[in-house]
Motif scaffolding. Structure first.
Motif, mmCIF file in Angstrom:
data_model
loop_
_atom_site.group_PDB
_atom_site.id
_atom_site.type_symbol
_atom_site.label_atom_id
_atom_site.label_comp_id
_atom_site.label_asym_id
_atom_site.label_seq_id
_atom_site.Cartn_x
_atom_site.Cartn_y
_atom_site.Cartn_z
ATOM 1 N N UNK A 192 0.830 -1.193 0.000
ATOM 2 C CA UNK A 192 0.000 0.000 0.000
ATOM 3 C C UNK A 192 0.869 1.249 0.000
ATOM 4 N N UNK A 198 0.151 5.027 0.257
ATOM 5 C CA UNK A 198 -0.981 5.931 0.408
ATOM 6 C C UNK A 198 -0.783 7.248 -0.312
ATOM 7 N N UNK A 248 -2.694 8.199 -3.683
ATOM 8 C CA UNK A 248 -4.111 8.521 -3.846
ATOM 9 C C UNK A 248 -4.344 10.029 -3.972
ATOM 10 N N UNK A 249 -3.341 10.823 -3.699
ATOM 11 C CA UNK A 249 -3.511 12.268 -3.779
ATOM 12 C C UNK A 249 -3.070 12.747 -5.164
#
Lengths: 482, 200
Positions: free
Chosen positions: B119, B121, B124-125
């Protein structure tokens, strides 16, 4: 991103604040009351704005900032409570000649923090709201700098509050690491996608529980639930009585909203785990609150322990997890706040030996000097105990009803027993008022018209519990439909 | 073993030992300096994570400003160390218990969670560039603008409450009025007396 028209209530408050801060510097001290009235006006204008734009604000779909019906009802309630609290505060500060406009301004900052907490749909905003609220409370507690008790209470609350904020941040960072998002909605989606029942020991769930425990500890600290209650008696005792009035009422509403949003919606997938935690918190709170309150001689400390017990009842309602129970918990919270404003507001108007009332024995023989006041105090205390037909009775009834409906008979028996034990210390105050000898004349700082009207309103609300019941029903159903 | 991993282990070891030093060292000044050092080490770790803006901010703001102020305060206060250490033995067993529980659970969780983690993270931005600083600025002034403004209000509250709590005008306060000092005339302060004995 957010459309700024939706946060117009907050903008009203902020701009009023900025204006009044500057204006107040130029006012001579005999005209300082102008800024007090301006603050009151801006609060009432804000209520008017929210009320008149109810449906418009509800159409907000932002994932950052929720201005739905649920939030708006609580905002209006908080604003109106603050107007009443400010009335008592100004009377008190003027009587003792310690009036300062900054006291009100700092409190309004706290109000802004609470509005942000109520509306936040994102853990980052939630944290900022909590910080804004706690910072304003720290400074309000330290306001009376001449008193050693006040400073001690402020420092104690500040240090413990900073630690609890650290816990909250740690929990939030774990959640961010696990789910990759701070938004309530995305966390909710992630948790429901986990399929909890099949893999109960999986690492994700352990991590989420870990984060949940940290967040719950921090929020229980802010709420004042045992075993995180140590600050409440000292802070209530140390600060001036109107600060106690402020501390014990509206912050509890904001924290309640956070509790219900996080537990009932965001972490609803983990109900299996958090319901037990909340039950333990509530049992400890009710037990500690009711039993230690018996031995208190200071009325503020006694009411502090009674606060802890009341918080326990609210948590008991939350722990059940059904819509009826949430409604009962909200009803209890509103009742608790309305009653507490009445009792501290009334006590703040009493002067004993040119100081505000401290000990229960200060009240002795109140009936022979001021029977109307004694009657008002008795009504409020009876409402706390839960004597029908007063408001407190319905609040306790709804909580116990929700417990019985979820087949939790032992807990409901425990709640009833604890109510009986708790009634002792309220009844003792009534005994002191009515049957003890008059020692020194108690003075009142202002006429009792407002308090009288307020307590009569309290009695009417008790006679028609449907008013608050419908309100709770309406807002809770909106919370779950949104 | 590549260089990054070696740097990571060196600085995490230093970070751990300096953080332990913060709470165990007797002298508060030394403890504050260990805190400075631990900030520095974590800034290096952030640099390894490609968060160069945050790591420089950490050094500039925390090491450069906050900790220097903190050191001043610590040096000015007369802290009785023996008093602060009094409860150590009494709370030691509870502390160890809490520490062991939390450390055990956390290491179990982190070991399993990030051992085979795929993952990331950050992806995702929406990013507008490869530049870390630019991306942060972009996010701060678009998605998190509201949070940014609330932080500004918190600072305003800090200023106002600090002034309210410390500024107190009372009749006994002694303070200077510069305009009065400047406008003073000679006759107000000086009285010339003729020494008649000497003139004779």
């Amino acid at each position: 991103m957010i459309n700024y028209l939706y946060i117009f209530p907050e903008i009203i408050i902020t701009s009023a604040l900025c204006f009044i801060i500057v204006l107040d510097l130029f006012l001579p001290s005999r005209l300082k009351y102008i800024s007090y009235y301006l603050i009151q006006f801006s609060l009432i204008f804000c209520v008017y704005y929210i009320y008149s734009h109810f449906n418009y604000l509800d159409s907000n779909v932002s994932e950052l900032y929720n201005t739905g019906i649920f939030s708006n009802i609580f905002k209006i309630f908080i604003l109106l409570s603050l107007v009443i609290i400010f009335y008592y505060t100004s009377v008190f500060l003027n009587y003792f000649n310690i009036y300062k406009t900054e006291y009100f301004l700092i409190t309004v900052f706290g109000l802004l923090g609470m509005m942000i907490m109520i509306s936040s749909e994102n853990l980052l905003l939630l944290y900022l709201g909590i910080e804004l609220l706690s910072l304003s409370l720290y400074s309000v507690i330290a306001f009376n700098r001449n008193s050693l008790f006040s400073s001690e209470a402020a420092v104690k609350y500040y240090i413990l509050g900073a630690i609890s904020s650290g816990f909250l941040l740690f929990g939030i960072s774990l959640i961010y690491g696990l789910t990759g998002s701070l938004s309530f909605n995305e966390i909710f989606i992630y948790i429901t996608s986990l399929n909890i029942s099949s893999n109960i020991d999986s690492v994700e769930i352990i991590g989420l529980l870990f984060a949940l425990i940290f967040i719950l500890i921090s929020l229980s600290f802010k709420f004042g639930a045992a075993p995180f209650h140590m600050w409440i008696p000292d802070v209530y005792h140390g600060s001036i009585i109107t600060t106690t009035l402020l501390l014990s009422t509206i912050p509890k509403i904001a924290v309640f909203v956070i509790f219900i949003k996080l537990l009932a919606i965001v972490f609803s997938g983990l109900f299996l785990f958090w319901s037990d935690m909340v039950i333990i918190l509530s049992i400890l709170s009710i037990l500690i609150g009711n039993i230690i309150a018996i031995s208190q001689t200071n009325i503020k400390r006694m009411l502090a322990y009674s606060t802890i017990a009341n918080i326990g009842f609210i948590l008991l309602g939350l722990s059940v997890g059904s819509v009826i129970a949430y409604k009962a918990a909200m009803f209890y919270t509103l009742t608790y706040v309305i009653t507490t404003i009445a009792v501290f507001g009334l006590l703040s108007q009493l002067v004993y030996k040119s100081k505000s009332v401290e000990n229960i024995s200060d009240l002795s023989g109140l009936n022979s000097s001021n029977p109307f006041l004694a009657f008002l105090l008795m009504v409020i205390l009876l409402s706390y105990i839960g004597i029908p037909p007063l408001l407190g009775f319905h609040a306790k009834l709804f909580i116990i009803q929700a417990l019985v409906e979820s087949n939790n008979i032992p807990l409901s028996i425990f709640a009833v027993l604890m109510t009986v034990i708790g009634s002792f210390y309220y009844l003792r105050v009534i005994k002191v008022i009515y049957f003890d000898e008059l020692k020194d004349e108690l003075l009142i700082t202002s006429k009792l018209y407002f308090t009288g009207t307020y307590v009569i309103g309290l009695m009417l609300l008790g006679l028609f519990p449907d008013i608050l019941g419908q309100l709770s029903q309406y807002s809770i159903s909106n919370l779950f439909n949104a | 073993m590549n260089v990054e991993i070696i740097i990571f282990y060196i600085f995490s070891l230093l970070l751990l030992s300096s953080s332990i030093a913060v709470v165990t060292v007797n002298n508060p000044v030394k403890s504050a300096i260990s805190l400075v050092f631990s900030f520095f080490c974590s800034a290096i770790l952030w640099l390894l994570l490609n968060a160069e803006f945050l790591s420089i901010i950490l050094i500039l703001v925390y090491v450069g400003a906050v900790m220097v102020l903190f050191l001043f305060v610590v040096m000015m206060l007369d802290i009785n160390i023996s008093q602060a250490k009094e409860g150590f033995v009494k709370y030691f067993s509870i502390g160890i218990f809490v520490f062991a529980t939390i450390a055990g659970l956390l290491s179990y969780f982190f070991y399993n969670q990030f051992d085979n983690s795929s993952k990331n993270i950050i992806t995702s931005i929406d990013l507008i560039g490869t530049d870390n600083t630019k991306n942060l600025g972009y996010l701060l002034y678009t998605e998190y603008l509201l949070a940014f403004e609330i932080a500004a209000i918190i600072l305003l509250l800090g200023i106002i409450s600090a002034i309210t709590l410390t500024l107190r005008k009372s009749a006994t306060n002694k303070y200077q009025n510069p305009s009065q000092q400047v406008n003073v005339s000679k006759s107000e302060r000086l009285r010339i007396i003729k020494d008649e004995d000497r003139e004779k």
